[in-house]
Structures are given as C-alpha cells and as structure tokens.
Write an enzyme that holds these catalytic residues in place. Structure first.
Site, PDB file in Angstrom:
ATOM      1  N   ASP A 178       1.608 -77.874   7.823  1.00  0.00           N
ATOM      2  CA  ASP A 178       1.270 -78.614   9.033  1.00  0.00           C
ATOM      3  C   ASP A 178       2.426 -78.763  10.005  1.00  0.00           C
ATOM      4  O   ASP A 178       2.212 -78.993  11.199  1.00  0.00           O
ATOM      5  CB  ASP A 178       0.734 -80.000   8.655  1.00  0.00           C
ATOM      6  CG  ASP A 178      -0.644 -79.926   8.021  1.00  0.00           C
ATOM      7  OD1 ASP A 178      -1.327 -78.903   8.237  1.00  0.00           O
ATOM      8  OD2 ASP A 178      -1.040 -80.872   7.317  1.00  0.00           O
ATOM      9  N   TYR A 200      -7.305 -84.622   9.203  1.00  0.00           N
ATOM     10  CA  TYR A 200      -6.396 -85.659   8.716  1.00  0.00           C
ATOM     11  C   TYR A 200      -5.588 -86.283   9.848  1.00  0.00           C
ATOM     12  O   TYR A 200      -5.246 -85.629  10.835  1.00  0.00           O
ATOM     13  CB  TYR A 200      -5.400 -85.082   7.697  1.00  0.00           C
ATOM     14  CG  TYR A 200      -6.003 -84.748   6.367  1.00  0.00           C
ATOM     15  CD1 TYR A 200      -6.537 -85.745   5.561  1.00  0.00           C
ATOM     16  CD2 TYR A 200      -6.038 -83.436   5.909  1.00  0.00           C
ATOM     17  CE1 TYR A 200      -7.102 -85.444   4.334  1.00  0.00           C
ATOM     18  CE2 TYR A 200      -6.601 -83.120   4.679  1.00  0.00           C
ATOM     19  CZ  TYR A 200      -7.133 -84.135   3.903  1.00  0.00           C
ATOM     20  OH  TYR A 200      -7.686 -83.827   2.698  1.00  0.00           O
TER      21      TYR A 200
END
Length: 410
Positions: free
Chosen positions: A119, A203
């Site tokens: 990420d 998320y």
C-alpha cells in the site's frame, strides 16, 4: 489479468455463477436506521486555545520541537525531533516515517491469491490521504495542514486538511499516595497528536504519532473500513476465511507495517543493544532462586541486528549514545517497545516474501544511507524480489538506523 503496457486482457478468471448473498450488507445510516442516541454530548473545550505553537511545519509543544513533512509514498514524515532539557535542545530523531506496508491474503484460489498489496510502495499512502473534517476525524482545538503533492502525470495537487494536529488528555501520567501521611499527588498526562488517515480501496488506515510529556514517542496505526468479501454457494464454507454473513466469506489476511527510524540521540554515533531478561542460576547469590537480570548485548553489524521479538525473555532493544552519560553514569538512550506483532504465514518461495523479505523479521538495523528508505526497495510493483532490507544487510556494515516491522493477522 490486464497488461497495462500492451493494453490487453491476458487472462480472465471465471468461477461460474454464484447466487448473491441474501443480506445486502449496507452500512450507511439511511440503510441501517438511526445510530445510537443514548450518549449525552462530550465537549472538549480549550478556552485559551491549544498549548502548541506553529511556525510553518515546525511545532513547539511542552519540551518538544518537531518538524514534519508529507510525501506521496510515505504520508507523514517526522524530521529533526528534539526535546528541550533545561537549556539544552537534545536531538532524538533525524527522520522517521512509514517505510512500507503490505497486506497479504491467505486465500490460495485465483484471483485472491494475487492479493498482496504494497500500500505504500505500489499505491502511495500519502497520495491516498483523506481530507479531514473537524468534529469527525479529530476533536478539540485542531490545526490542519494541507499536503502539496503531484499526481501520476506530474500535475500539482493539494489534499486539503491531510494532516491533523491536536492535544489529548491521556489520563494519569503519575500518581502516588503516601499511606503514612495520607498525602496524594497526581499528575495528569497530555499528549500531542500528529495524524493522517488514508483510504486504500476497502480499508482505512489512521496513522498517529504521539508525543508525551515524559519524553515518550509512540506510533500507532488504527485499522478500519470494510472487509474484502466473496460470495459462496448456500451451505459452502472454506478453511481460509470466516463466514461473516450467509453465503459471504472474508478471507484471512494480515497487515504489516515497517517504520524507518533514523535515530540521532544526542547526536550521531548511536549504537543499538538487545536486552533479554534471564533467570539467575541458583547459588549463594540467589538462595531462593527468584533472581532475574536483564542482559544487554550490543548488535554491532547488520546481520547481527536482524532480530525477532521474544516474550519469553521480555526482549526489547535500546538505542544509546555511548559518548554521552546520564546522571548515573550510563549512556543516554531510548528504549524500543515492540508491542503487538505477528509473523507472515506465506512461504519463503511465495512472490510476497520474495518482494517483502523484511516481513521475516521484526527488527533490522542498517547504517544511514540516504537511498535506503523503503523496506521493499524503490520499486516493489511487479519486482522479481530480493530488494530492500534483505539485500542491504548483506553488506554487513556497522549498525545505526533502525527499521521496525510490526503486523497483525485478521
């Protein structure tokens, strides 16, 4: 599978039709009904304003002086963190940031078996930062900072209110009751919070740097958002996920974070020690066999300083400056508290571990090299593997900079 270079579809994974799960799973207030109303208002009021002062991106609060920046890849970056001890401004950190973040999934079937998102290195935590809102993401007397970044084509962009600065009451810092005299002394704790929140697909990650009045620095990541799910046949279950609703499974997965801390405790020339507590052998010095002592071992080279947590010995690490002593004659230093953690479950032969070798250990220490910022190397996207910390330590130089990895399983 899509080839972005050729702009061609290379592979389609089709598992066949699966009935839609019977529950819709909507979570917005208009779908789930009114939220709880049985809590009375809790007001955070600072009638004289906050205790911090700001000069550009420099913060002064209590004894702390902190500079910070923001990058597309790392998000929040701390620079030259110092603490004022009487009349001496003592440096602690030269630079600290999120070095890498990886989310491996445990579903071995296509296409989820390719879900190993980097990420930070692939998507950019900073580029995905939220524009924060008063009363929603932070409470109290808030100072916001915007992030000035560039998009994928090099155009300047601004993420408004990407960074939040505020103070929080943190309960009791110190308390003692003298049972002989009945005198009670209490010191309340307040902490300074520098934070940002990023949305990566399903998320949300909240990144919080805390600075305490006793000199403690804490980094916390708060995970929220929604789950990555798949539909199942009625009555079907799979071993690599949890059934969270009828015919709906959420795959087991992990979240790993690596933080790079370039320590500068009272200057350069810091050393790192590992401390393990051991039981004293029975004998005249330990007649009741209850004694235990901490044993410090200096980690002198990069390969020596690839270490893991061990709760059996209450293992921790300390970074010290051997050239400066405290009031009892010991070298000044900071203690690294590991906190919660996990190991990866993927095989060493997996693409994930080849590209994110740093996941195999909790602590890595390397000397300062300006180009060695990211735990998985500069370009983890589709990389064959072997870059980053796992290759840097092969130089086996004298240790200095600290990389600390921590993770959790879900």
């Amino acid at each position: 599978m899509f080839d972005l270079n050729r702009l061609r579809v290379m592979k389609v994974v089709d598992k066949g039709p699966v009935p839609l799960p019977p529950l819709d799973g909507n979570y917005t207030p208009d779908k789930v009904g009114p939220l709880r109303t049985d809590l009375k208002p809790l007001e955070i009021v600072q009638p004289e304003g906050p205790s911090f002062t700001i000069n550009g991106h420099e913060i002064n609060w209590q004894k702390w002086k902190i500079r910070f920046g923001f990058t597309s890849r790392e998000g929040l970056v701390l620079h030259t963190v110092s603490y004022l001890d009487k009349d001496e401004l003592r440096p602690i950190l030269y630079r600290a940031s999120l070095s890498e973040m990886v989310v491996p999934y445990g579903d071995p079937t296509a296409p989820v078996n390719r879900n190993n998102a980097f990420d930070a290195g692939e998507y950019g935590i900073g580029a995905l930062a939220n524009a924060l809102e008063l009363g929603c993401d932070c409470l109290g007397e808030i100072k916001y900072f915007s992030a000035n970044l560039v998009d994928g084509e090099g155009n300047a962009i601004v993420i408004k209110n990407a960074v939040c600065l505020h103070e929080e009451d943190f309960g009791i810092l110190w308390k003692h009751t003298d049972w002989r005299t009945g005198q009670v002394e209490v010191r309340r704790s307040r902490r300074l919070v520098l934070s940002s929140i990023s949305t990566v697909g399903n998320y949300e990650y909240g990144f919080f740097w805390y600075f305490y009045q006793d000199g403690t620095i804490q980094f916390e990541v708060k995970l929220t958002g929604i789950l990555h799910t798949q539909a199942l046949e009625p009555g079907e279950r799979v071993p690599y996920g949890n059934l969270i609703a009828p015919q709906l499974v959420a795959a087991h997965h992990q979240h790993f974070f690596n933080v790079r801390m370039d320590m500068m405790i009272d200057g350069v020339g810091n050393s790192i020690y590992e401390v393990n507590t051991s039981s004293m052998p029975p004998g005249p010095d330990n007649p009741y066999e209850n004694g235990f002592i901490p044993v410090s071992t200096q980690l002198t080279t990069e390969t020596e300083a690839v270490r893991d947590m061990d709760i059996r010995s209450s293992r921790y690490w300390k970074i010290v400056n051997p050239g400066k002593k405290n009031h009892v004659g010991d070298p000044v230093g900071y203690k690294l508290f590991p906190g919660e953690n996990a190991f990866p479950f993927a095989s060493d032969n997996s693409s994930l571990i080849k590209r994110a070798g740093f996941l195999k250990h909790h602590l890595w220490c390397t000397p300062y090299r300006a180009e060695e910022k990211y735990a998985s190397g500069d370009y983890p996207n589709q990389h064959a593997g072997g870059a980053g910390l796992s290759s840097w330590v092969q130089l086996n130089s004298v240790t200095s900079v600290t990389h600390f990895s921590f993770g959790a399983a879900a």
